[in-house]
Design an enzyme around this catalytic site. Structure first.
Site, PDB file in Angstrom:
ATOM      1  N   SER A 149      70.213  59.692  82.794  1.00 46.40           N
ATOM      2  CA  SER A 149      71.068  60.275  81.856  1.00 46.40           C
ATOM      3  C   SER A 149      72.132  61.458  82.404  1.00 46.40           C
ATOM      4  O   SER A 149      73.121  61.446  82.059  1.00 46.40           O
ATOM      5  CB  SER A 149      70.494  60.474  80.420  1.00 46.40           C
ATOM      6  OG  SER A 149      69.816  59.425  79.780  1.00 46.40           O
ATOM      7  N   THR A 197      63.964  61.012  74.313  1.00 45.90           N
ATOM      8  CA  THR A 197      63.186  59.965  74.626  1.00 45.90           C
ATOM      9  C   THR A 197      61.670  60.343  74.369  1.00 45.90           C
ATOM     10  O   THR A 197      61.354  61.195  73.664  1.00 45.90           O
ATOM     11  CB  THR A 197      63.329  59.776  76.007  1.00 45.90           C
ATOM     12  OG1 THR A 197      62.752  58.658  76.612  1.00 45.90           O
ATOM     13  CG2 THR A 197      63.097  61.091  77.205  1.00 45.90           C
ATOM     14  N   LYS A 204      60.916  60.531  69.703  1.00 43.41           N
ATOM     15  CA  LYS A 204      62.080  59.710  69.076  1.00 43.41           C
ATOM     16  C   LYS A 204      61.707  59.604  67.598  1.00 43.41           C
ATOM     17  O   LYS A 204      62.488  59.555  66.738  1.00 43.41           O
ATOM     18  CB  LYS A 204      61.802  58.314  69.607  1.00 43.41           C
ATOM     19  CG  LYS A 204      62.446  58.426  70.828  1.00 43.41           C
ATOM     20  CD  LYS A 204      62.590  56.811  71.413  1.00 43.41           C
ATOM     21  CE  LYS A 204      63.468  56.715  72.557  1.00 43.41           C
ATOM     22  NZ  LYS A 204      63.800  55.373  72.980  1.00 43.41           N
ATOM     23  N   ASP A 227      69.947  52.747  70.968  1.00 42.71           N
ATOM     24  CA  ASP A 227      69.017  51.419  72.082  1.00 42.71           C
ATOM     25  C   ASP A 227      69.849  50.217  71.190  1.00 42.71           C
ATOM     26  O   ASP A 227      69.861  49.077  71.871  1.00 42.71           O
ATOM     27  CB  ASP A 227      67.662  51.513  72.091  1.00 42.71           C
ATOM     28  CG  ASP A 227      67.227  52.473  72.804  1.00 42.71           C
ATOM     29  OD1 ASP A 227      68.017  52.945  73.809  1.00 42.71           O
ATOM     30  OD2 ASP A 227      66.008  53.203  72.705  1.00 42.71           O
ATOM     31  N   GLY A 285      56.784  41.798  72.888  1.00 39.03           N
ATOM     32  CA  GLY A 285      56.648  43.328  72.693  1.00 39.03           C
ATOM     33  C   GLY A 285      56.436  43.685  71.250  1.00 39.03           C
ATOM     34  O   GLY A 285      57.261  42.888  70.357  1.00 39.03           O
ATOM     35  N   ARG A 325      50.881  41.543  72.515  1.00 37.63           N
ATOM     36  CA  ARG A 325      49.531  41.317  73.138  1.00 37.63           C
ATOM     37  C   ARG A 325      48.468  41.991  71.838  1.00 37.63           C
ATOM     38  O   ARG A 325      47.650  41.225  71.685  1.00 37.63           O
ATOM     39  CB  ARG A 325      49.376  42.419  74.437  1.00 37.63           C
ATOM     40  CG  ARG A 325      47.909  42.634  74.571  1.00 37.63           C
ATOM     41  CD  ARG A 325      48.103  43.310  76.231  1.00 37.63           C
ATOM     42  NE  ARG A 325      48.367  44.728  75.700  1.00 37.63           N
ATOM     43  CZ  ARG A 325      48.430  45.946  76.688  1.00 37.63           C
ATOM     44  NH1 ARG A 325      48.183  45.442  77.855  1.00 37.63           N
ATOM     45  NH2 ARG A 325      48.814  46.889  76.161  1.00 37.63           N
ATOM     46  N   THR A 326      48.859  42.940  71.145  1.00 39.53           N
ATOM     47  CA  THR A 326      47.969  43.610  70.255  1.00 39.53           C
ATOM     48  C   THR A 326      48.581  43.054  68.882  1.00 39.53           C
ATOM     49  O   THR A 326      49.990  43.091  68.555  1.00 39.53           O
ATOM     50  CB  THR A 326      48.073  45.092  70.092  1.00 39.53           C
ATOM     51  OG1 THR A 326      47.547  45.629  71.427  1.00 39.53           O
ATOM     52  CG2 THR A 326      47.231  45.473  68.762  1.00 39.53           C
TER      53      THR A 326
HETATM   54  P1  NAP Z   1      56.070  50.776  74.073  1.00 40.04           P
HETATM   55  O1  NAP Z   1      56.711  51.412  72.768  1.00 40.04           O
HETATM   56  O2  NAP Z   1      55.107  51.842  74.902  1.00 40.04           O
HETATM   57  O3  NAP Z   1      55.710  49.460  73.848  1.00 40.04           O
HETATM   58  C1  NAP Z   1      55.386  48.758  75.011  1.00 40.04           C
HETATM   59  C2  NAP Z   1      55.027  47.185  74.760  1.00 40.04           C
HETATM   60  O4  NAP Z   1      54.595  46.678  75.766  1.00 40.04           O
HETATM   61  C3  NAP Z   1      53.719  47.252  73.611  1.00 40.04           C
HETATM   62  O5  NAP Z   1      54.001  46.322  72.585  1.00 40.04           O
HETATM   63  C4  NAP Z   1      52.448  46.865  74.496  1.00 40.04           C
HETATM   64  O6  NAP Z   1      51.526  45.946  73.832  1.00 40.04           O
HETATM   65  C5  NAP Z   1      53.501  45.959  75.443  1.00 40.04           C
HETATM   66  N1  NAP Z   1      52.517  45.812  76.778  1.00 40.04           N
HETATM   67  C6  NAP Z   1      52.191  47.051  77.594  1.00 40.04           C
HETATM   68  N2  NAP Z   1      51.634  46.613  78.701  1.00 40.04           N
HETATM   69  C7  NAP Z   1      51.254  45.272  78.689  1.00 40.04           C
HETATM   70  C8  NAP Z   1      50.686  44.321  79.291  1.00 40.04           C
HETATM   71  N3  NAP Z   1      49.750  44.637  80.464  1.00 40.04           N
HETATM   72  N4  NAP Z   1      50.584  43.061  78.852  1.00 40.04           N
HETATM   73  C9  NAP Z   1      51.103  42.785  77.807  1.00 40.04           C
HETATM   74  N5  NAP Z   1      52.112  43.673  76.827  1.00 40.04           N
HETATM   75  C10 NAP Z   1      51.854  44.879  77.408  1.00 40.04           C
HETATM   76  O7  NAP Z   1      57.425  50.968  75.118  1.00 40.04           O
HETATM   77  P2  NAP Z   1      58.824  50.852  74.737  1.00 40.04           P
HETATM   78  O8  NAP Z   1      59.751  52.009  74.674  1.00 40.04           O
HETATM   79  O9  NAP Z   1      58.928  49.722  73.590  1.00 40.04           O
HETATM   80  O10 NAP Z   1      59.291  50.063  76.122  1.00 40.04           O
HETATM   81  C11 NAP Z   1      59.029  48.770  76.504  1.00 40.04           C
HETATM   82  C12 NAP Z   1      59.769  48.467  77.851  1.00 40.04           C
HETATM   83  O11 NAP Z   1      61.326  48.413  77.653  1.00 40.04           O
HETATM   84  C13 NAP Z   1      59.664  49.169  78.913  1.00 40.04           C
HETATM   85  O12 NAP Z   1      59.493  48.732  80.083  1.00 40.04           O
HETATM   86  C14 NAP Z   1      61.004  50.317  78.979  1.00 40.04           C
HETATM   87  O13 NAP Z   1      61.199  50.769  80.193  1.00 40.04           O
HETATM   88  C15 NAP Z   1      61.865  49.300  78.504  1.00 40.04           C
HETATM   89  N6  NAP Z   1      63.173  49.865  77.879  1.00 40.04           N
HETATM   90  C16 NAP Z   1      64.457  49.495  78.302  1.00 40.04           C
HETATM   91  C17 NAP Z   1      65.471  50.225  77.847  1.00 40.04           C
HETATM   92  C18 NAP Z   1      66.774  49.840  78.434  1.00 40.04           C
HETATM   93  O14 NAP Z   1      67.856  50.570  77.941  1.00 40.04           O
HETATM   94  N7  NAP Z   1      66.896  48.955  79.300  1.00 40.04           N
HETATM   95  C19 NAP Z   1      65.173  50.949  76.727  1.00 40.04           C
HETATM   96  C20 NAP Z   1      64.105  51.053  76.137  1.00 40.04           C
HETATM   97  C21 NAP Z   1      63.202  50.667  76.677  1.00 40.04           C
HETATM   98  P3  NAP Z   1      50.357  46.705  73.102  1.00 40.04           P
HETATM   99  O15 NAP Z   1      51.049  46.917  71.687  1.00 40.04           O
HETATM  100  O16 NAP Z   1      49.374  45.427  73.064  1.00 40.04           O
HETATM  101  O17 NAP Z   1      49.874  47.667  73.650  1.00 40.04           O
END
Ligand code: NAP
Length: 280
Positions: free
Chosen positions: A23, A68, A72, A108, A130, A155-156
């Site tokens: 950023s 971030t 948040k 987002d 997710g 997954r959960t």
């Molecule tokens: P988060 O709130 O930590 O949520 C992560 C999710 O992924 C949870 O639902 C978790 O499941 C699941 N997960 C994690 N490890 C896993 C595994 N080994 N197998 C299956 N499911 C798994 O994270 P978030 O902020 O939502 O971000 C998720 C992804 O989006 C990240 O990779 C992040 O970098 C990306 N993202 C990208 C942008 C962009 O601008 N492109 C913006 C935001 C986020 P459980 O509930 O079972 O733990």
């Protein structure tokens, strides 16, 4: 450099740990591009210091903040107003001022939607994989786009059920997710990301094929296993950098009224992330 006679406008990002955020690079480039006297800094703020930081925002006249992990949700109680969109997602990733009030927004959602507005023939069904913050932003965005059939899986299972309840969408069991992969499939997990998850895909092999659109929110690496498999099977693909750029464009617009130019901004990010010579 801004003239010493023009007060510098202060912006920045808070999170903990902040790690290497793109950023500052993008927003500082934007200020230079438009000749605006702004500076965008990285402020690592530990959990428990959010109240202090929010006092500083008002005291120092900080004009805009990216928020971030893990702040948040926490910042919401310190702003004057929260947009309907941020309230629906349950997370604020942007602070901005309007008419003397400090607002919390979630860009987002706009970032997620931006590349989908550009593709022709958006499928009528979508599966979001997710159950975290990115998945919530994706489901909110799909709702704004009017996608008729939206499914979530996680997954959960309880988190998927809660997300489905909050947004009034369908919920599919994790082990059955391959059966709902005929339309748009969104990876909102870290599976495939550089590091311990690299090379992993959130979808069973062969489940995303021709006619589908695979949208990975992971943007490092540029081509994840999910996108590679989907493209090889004839699906259209959307890499996650488009969402990152889109959410930053919306932040910059809220702060300055200016639209970051897409081609140059994306090129800057691609160079910083992947080096030269990577396609769009
Ligand atoms: P988060 O709130 O930590 O949520 C992560 C999710 O992924 C949870 O639902 C978790 O499941 C699941 N997960 C994690 N490890 C896993 C595994 N080994 N197998 C299956 N499911 C798994 O994270 P978030 O902020 O939502 O971000 C998720 C992804 O989006 C990240 O990779 C992040 O970098 C990306 N993202 C990208 C942008 C962009 O601008 N492109 C913006 C935001 C986020 P459980 O509930 O079972 O733990």
């Amino acid at each position: 450099m801004p003239s010493p006679l023009i007060p510098t406008r202060l912006f920045g990002i808070i999170g903990h740990p902040l790690g290497h955020s793109l950023s500052p690079l993008l927003h500082n480039w934007g200020f230079g591009h438009f000749g605006l006297p702004g500076v965008y800094m990285a402020w690592p703020v530990a959990a428990g210091r959010v109240a202090d930081f929010m006092t500083a925002v008002r005291l120092l006249g900080i004009e805009g903040v990216s928020v971030t992990i893990p702040h948040k949700a926490a910042v919401m109680e310190y702003v004057d107003e929260v947009t309907d969109r941020a309230r629906a997602v349950g997370a604020v990733n942007t602070l901005f001022w309007r008419d003397g009030k400090l607002w919390g927004e979630n860009t987002d959602v706009a970032g997620f939607v931006a590349p989908l507005r550009e593709i022709s023939g958006l499928p009528g069904t979508a599966l979001v994989v997710g159950g975290g913050g990115a998945a919530r932003a994706a489901v909110a965005g799909l709702g704004e786009l009017g996608v008729p059939e939206i499914w979530v899986t996680n997954r959960t299972a309880e988190k998927a059920r809660e997300l489905a309840r909050d947004f009034g969408v369908g919920c599919v069991a994790w082990e059955d997710r391959g059966e709902r992969a005929g339309g748009l499939v969104v990876n909102a997990t870290p599976l495939g990301m550089l590091g311990k998850n690299e090379g992993l895909s959130p979808m069973p092999a062969g489940s995303v094929g021709a006619g589908a659109v695979a949208y990975d929110l992971v943007y490092n690496p540029h081509e994840t296993a999910f996108l590679r498999d989907a493209a090889a099977a004839g699906a259209r693909v959307i890499p996650g950098l488009a969402m990152f750029f889109g959410q930053a464009v919306e932040q910059f617009r809220l702060w300055t009224g200016c639209e970051l130019p897409r081609a140059e901004g994306m090129a800057l990010l691609r160079k910083a992330l992947y080096g030269e010579g990577v396609g769009a």
